[in-house]
Design a protein around this motif. Sequence first.
Motif, PDB file in Angstrom:
ATOM      1  N   THR A  77       1.119  -1.136   0.186  1.00 29.37           N
ATOM      2  CA  THR A  77       0.108   0.229  -0.098  1.00 29.37           C
ATOM      3  C   THR A  77       0.482   1.753  -0.361  1.00 29.37           C
ATOM      4  O   THR A  77       1.946   0.892   0.466  1.00 29.37           O
ATOM      5  N   THR A  78       0.583   2.173  -0.807  1.00 24.64           N
ATOM      6  CA  THR A  78       0.526   3.660  -0.641  1.00 24.64           C
ATOM      7  C   THR A  78       1.320   3.938   1.204  1.00 24.64           C
ATOM      8  O   THR A  78       2.569   5.013   1.276  1.00 24.64           O
ATOM      9  N   ALA A  79       0.256   3.779   1.930  1.00 27.51           N
ATOM     10  CA  ALA A  79       0.361   4.504   3.247  1.00 27.51           C
ATOM     11  C   ALA A  79       1.906   3.946   3.733  1.00 27.51           C
ATOM     12  O   ALA A  79       2.297   4.469   4.554  1.00 27.51           O
ATOM     13  N   LEU A  80       2.345   1.956   3.912  1.00 24.77           N
ATOM     14  CA  LEU A  80       3.030   1.673   3.855  1.00 24.77           C
ATOM     15  C   LEU A  80       5.041   2.984   3.613  1.00 24.77           C
ATOM     16  O   LEU A  80       4.925   2.701   4.440  1.00 24.77           O
ATOM     17  N   GLU A  81       4.224   2.741   2.405  1.00 23.26           N
ATOM     18  CA  GLU A  81       4.734   3.570   1.493  1.00 23.26           C
ATOM     19  C   GLU A  81       5.150   5.343   1.913  1.00 23.26           C
ATOM     20  O   GLU A  81       6.740   4.893   1.829  1.00 23.26           O
ATOM     21  N   SER A  82       4.370   5.786   2.592  1.00 25.21           N
ATOM     22  CA  SER A  82       4.694   6.913   2.801  1.00 25.21           C
ATOM     23  C   SER A  82       5.037   6.539   4.705  1.00 25.21           C
ATOM     24  O   SER A  82       5.880   7.705   4.897  1.00 25.21           O
ATOM     25  N   LEU A  83       5.447   5.249   5.043  1.00 28.96           N
ATOM     26  CA  LEU A  83       5.866   5.669   6.191  1.00 28.96           C
ATOM     27  C   LEU A  83       7.319   4.768   6.642  1.00 28.96           C
ATOM     28  O   LEU A  83       7.841   5.819   6.943  1.00 28.96           O
ATOM     29  N   TYR A  84       7.485   4.817   5.332  1.00 25.51           N
ATOM     30  CA  TYR A  84       9.614   4.700   5.032  1.00 25.51           C
ATOM     31  C   TYR A  84       9.260   4.146   3.319  1.00 25.51           C
ATOM     32  O   TYR A  84       8.825   2.759   2.524  1.00 25.51           O
ATOM     33  N   PRO A  85       9.992   4.752   2.581  1.00 24.66           N
ATOM     34  CA  PRO A  85       9.889   4.216   0.869  1.00 24.66           C
ATOM     35  C   PRO A  85      10.863   3.405   0.270  1.00 24.66           C
ATOM     36  O   PRO A  85      10.013   2.424  -0.355  1.00 24.66           O
ATOM     37  N   LYS A  86      11.456   2.780   1.617  1.00 23.71           N
ATOM     38  CA  LYS A  86      12.644   1.653   0.958  1.00 23.71           C
ATOM     39  C   LYS A  86      11.346  -0.206   1.295  1.00 23.71           C
ATOM     40  O   LYS A  86      11.498  -0.752   1.250  1.00 23.71           O
ATOM     41  N   ALA A  87      10.066   0.481   1.939  1.00 24.18           N
ATOM     42  CA  ALA A  87       9.388  -0.821   2.249  1.00 24.18           C
ATOM     43  C   ALA A  87       8.661  -1.397   1.433  1.00 24.18           C
ATOM     44  O   ALA A  87       8.685  -2.105   1.206  1.00 24.18           O
ATOM     45  N   LYS A  88       8.702  -0.366  -0.219  1.00 21.37           N
ATOM     46  CA  LYS A  88       8.317  -1.123  -0.601  1.00 21.37           C
ATOM     47  C   LYS A  88       8.767  -2.605  -0.874  1.00 21.37           C
ATOM     48  O   LYS A  88       8.879  -3.626  -1.691  1.00 21.37           O
ATOM     49  N   ARG A  89      10.097  -2.045  -1.512  1.00 22.76           N
ATOM     50  CA  ARG A  89      11.195  -3.402  -1.583  1.00 22.76           C
ATOM     51  C   ARG A  89      10.924  -4.234  -0.516  1.00 22.76           C
ATOM     52  O   ARG A  89      11.107  -5.593  -0.773  1.00 22.76           O
ATOM     53  N   GLN A  90      10.994  -3.950   0.648  1.00 25.13           N
ATOM     54  CA  GLN A  90      11.001  -5.344   1.650  1.00 25.13           C
ATOM     55  C   GLN A  90       9.758  -5.631   1.615  1.00 25.13           C
ATOM     56  O   GLN A  90       9.709  -7.179   1.823  1.00 25.13           O
ATOM     57  N   ALA A  91       8.068  -5.103   1.112  1.00 24.88           N
ATOM     58  CA  ALA A  91       7.251  -6.261   1.376  1.00 24.88           C
ATOM     59  C   ALA A  91       7.316  -6.950   0.194  1.00 24.88           C
ATOM     60  O   ALA A  91       6.315  -7.780   0.232  1.00 24.88           O
ATOM     61  N   LEU A  92       7.712  -6.638  -0.768  1.00 26.57           N
ATOM     62  CA  LEU A  92       8.091  -7.078  -2.385  1.00 26.57           C
ATOM     63  C   LEU A  92       8.100  -8.382  -1.924  1.00 26.57           C
ATOM     64  O   LEU A  92       8.910  -9.254  -2.191  1.00 26.57           O
ATOM     65  N   LEU A  93      10.058  -8.383  -1.237  1.00 26.44           N
ATOM     66  CA  LEU A  93      10.524  -9.732  -0.292  1.00 26.44           C
ATOM     67  C   LEU A  93      10.009 -10.438   0.809  1.00 26.44           C
ATOM     68  O   LEU A  93      10.102 -10.746   1.208  1.00 26.44           O
ATOM     69  N   CYS A  94       8.701  -9.867   1.136  1.00 25.55           N
ATOM     70  CA  CYS A  94       8.358 -10.495   2.316  1.00 25.55           C
ATOM     71  C   CYS A  94       6.926 -10.274   1.959  1.00 25.55           C
ATOM     72  O   CYS A  94       6.014 -11.278   2.493  1.00 25.55           O
ATOM     73  N   GLY A  95       6.498 -11.562   0.917  1.00 24.74           N
ATOM     74  CA  GLY A  95       5.470 -11.971   0.520  1.00 24.74           C
ATOM     75  C   GLY A  95       4.798 -10.665  -0.660  1.00 24.74           C
ATOM     76  O   GLY A  95       3.955 -11.538  -1.207  1.00 24.74           O
TER      77      GLY A  95
END
Length: 431
Positions: free
Chosen positions: A360-378
């Motif tokens: 979600t964009t909300a997750l990226e808004s908390l931390y931009p690098k979270a997009k990559r991390q989220a894609l690497l955890c499911g």
Amino acid sequence: MCYAIPGNVKSISDNLITIDYFGEERTARNDFYALQVGDYVYAQGGFVVQKIGKKLAEEILDSWKELFFELKETDTRLSKLHHDKTTISKGFLKIISKATYGGSISREEAVRLLLSEDLDELEVLHKSANFIRQKFLGNACCVHGIVEFSNNCMCQCAYCGINRSNINLTRYRLTPKQIRDIVGNAVERFGFKGIVLQSGEDPSYSSKEILNLIKMIMEHYPVFLFLSVGEREDAFYLRAFEAGARAVLFRFETSDDALYAKLHPHSSLKERMRYLKLLKNIGYLIATGSLIGLPQQNVETIIDDFLLAKELGADMYSFGPFIPHPGTPLSGYKAPDVGSILKALSVLRLIDPYGKILVTTALESLYPKAKRQALLCGANSVMLNLTPTNFAALYDIYPSRARGDISLEDQVTEAQLLLRSIGRAPTDLGL
Ligand code: SAH
């Protein structure tokens, strides 16, 4: 620039077709085109969205042929399950092992995973989620574009900055012509195949107008169309399906009845559920989920949210952090930390190996690098924001929204680089 790989039609059985992608076969539903074996098509979300000429298809396939296998190799390398953690409890590993074989984990087991604070356990959890995603869904990643076409809203959701009580917000609505141009630009210039039309619950946009908009888009552009416009008459959703929309993004926000009632004085969870069931029955693909980190939520309620989404037959999960907005009754609360959201997404992947999971964009808004991390955890699905930057700033559901001020060109380049770096094909090959 291309967001999808054309596939070759191998067989047709009523409106179900088998498509070949470099030797891999997938099925997709064909509701819109007269097709024959040997034709080339683009599929998205499990639906054929476009038929394309042989010459063009072969040219595009030529540019993909090496990359297709290269991406797979990268993804396989990054989703290895191996770990050398020797101190992890047997009980924890037993749950993980069950999930990696595709077995379903119980509510209690999911709660146990979500309660973990142990760094070694968390590393194994994330790796397993990535492994499961790779094993059951491969390296395809949906890249959809979202147009936020109106921030007018008659609802009073206690967490949402565009709720009708926020009198400090400048309201806007894009005209059908503006929306059409945005979609046209995304499809023709950037090759988008999936588009989400989102708005607040805006009665100044009549259902008839939205239906005309859907028809206009479907007439001009070969896209997989998602609606995210909230609660409208049942007949609207029937007609929108007839007009060509095939998916809805419609969260239930929380599965806790009492919390739902507190946060949504204008509606009830029962009514939200009724809609989700109706939408599923009509035939829409369902993207649903809840907010994570709401006041009064706990680990059990979050797992219940995941299980409810699964029970509803979600095709795509949309779970993201609650981010407090200063102009709302929940302004005094805190957003959850990024780690807890990543952990939750991993547990969700263990609960459902097959559903798409959106970053979600909300997750990226908390931390931009979270997009990559989220894609690497499911996770295996992203959305780019097509709303023109001046309006995106006014679609103020929560503060400091990521993407709102980045040009589409830059978002696309960034997404492509990211997806390539982790071996994901920026496409959605169907079921
Ligand atoms: N009117 C549509 C779309 C709502 S806005 C509908 O009813 O489905 C899209 C989503 O933004 C909501 O579903 C909600 O979960 C999310 N949202 C709203 N406020 C938020 C906040 N403060 N933090 C995080 N997400 C929020």
